[in-house]
Design an enzyme around this catalytic site. Sequence first.
Site, PDB file in Angstrom:
ATOM      1  CE  LYS A  13     -11.774  12.184  -7.376  1.00  0.00           C
ATOM      2  NZ  LYS A  13     -11.861  11.254  -8.119  1.00  0.00           N
ATOM      3  NE  ARG A  88      -5.948   9.674 -12.024  1.00  0.00           N
ATOM      4  CZ  ARG A  88      -6.542   9.609 -10.865  1.00  0.00           C
ATOM      5  NH1 ARG A  88      -6.252  10.392  -9.725  1.00  0.00           N
ATOM      6  NH2 ARG A  88      -7.171   8.628 -10.676  1.00  0.00           N
ATOM      7  NE  ARG A 127      -9.327   4.527   2.037  1.00  0.00           N
ATOM      8  CZ  ARG A 127      -9.238   5.025   0.881  1.00  0.00           C
ATOM      9  NH1 ARG A 127     -10.245   5.698   0.026  1.00  0.00           N
ATOM     10  NH2 ARG A 127      -7.633   5.014   0.304  1.00  0.00           N
ATOM     11  NE  ARG A 160      -6.216   1.332  -0.364  1.00  0.00           N
ATOM     12  CZ  ARG A 160      -6.796   2.081  -1.208  1.00  0.00           C
ATOM     13  NH1 ARG A 160      -7.578   1.535  -1.921  1.00  0.00           N
ATOM     14  NH2 ARG A 160      -6.525   3.443  -1.453  1.00  0.00           N
ATOM     15  NE  ARG A 171      -3.180   7.969  -1.485  1.00  0.00           N
ATOM     16  CZ  ARG A 171      -4.538   7.652  -1.010  1.00  0.00           C
ATOM     17  NH1 ARG A 171      -4.328   6.883   0.001  1.00  0.00           N
ATOM     18  NH2 ARG A 171      -5.543   7.828  -1.678  1.00  0.00           N
TER      19      ARG A 171
END
Length: 214
Positions: A13, A88, A127, A160, A171
Amino acid sequence: MISLIMGLPGAGKGTQADLIIEKYGIKHVSTGNIFRSAIAEKTALGTELASYMDQGNLVPDELTINILKEELSKDEYKVGFLLDGFPRTKVQAEYLNQMLIDMNLELDNIIYVNVAEEEIMGRLTGRLSCPNCGATYHAVNLPPKVENTCDKCSTQLITRSDDTVESVQNRLEVAKSQTMPVIEFYQESGKVIEIDASSKSVETVFNEITKSIG
């Protein structure tokens, strides 16, 4: 145009948000950036905000809304804006809805970028991030020109801690539990544009968004 873009972490997004604001000439509204601006400007709300953040505490929803309202009252947002990263939760969505009513504004559309969880897992666990400039890459989909080295500043890239398989799974579970009630809240308005972005290029997804917006 006043829009909201939503999606699970890794749905892309952020990339779509950049394309949307460029095409439609509207402002990108990120609560994180607004927080930093309010603190830097030392407004009354910014000072109150800093008192929470300096202690590592969550910012109350009502304070977030008040800061957002103060920011969106500026002339630069009269061209329209795209909300990204807020709300959120359903409670935040309800606060936002009331704030827009108070400002005689309303959302034109809610863009929901929907990607299969399996694909998100592959995106996030591959990532790579630059600890210096914040640039992001992907080991498979968007590798750096030189292995493990940032194209922009030549810093060694890292994975990360929140991009491990276990962390990403956690998550996603948390995000789903928060995001889906917000989507359901907005579906009642009939303004949700759901885009199936699984296994599609950035360009294809963007074209589908623009066609849906009209």
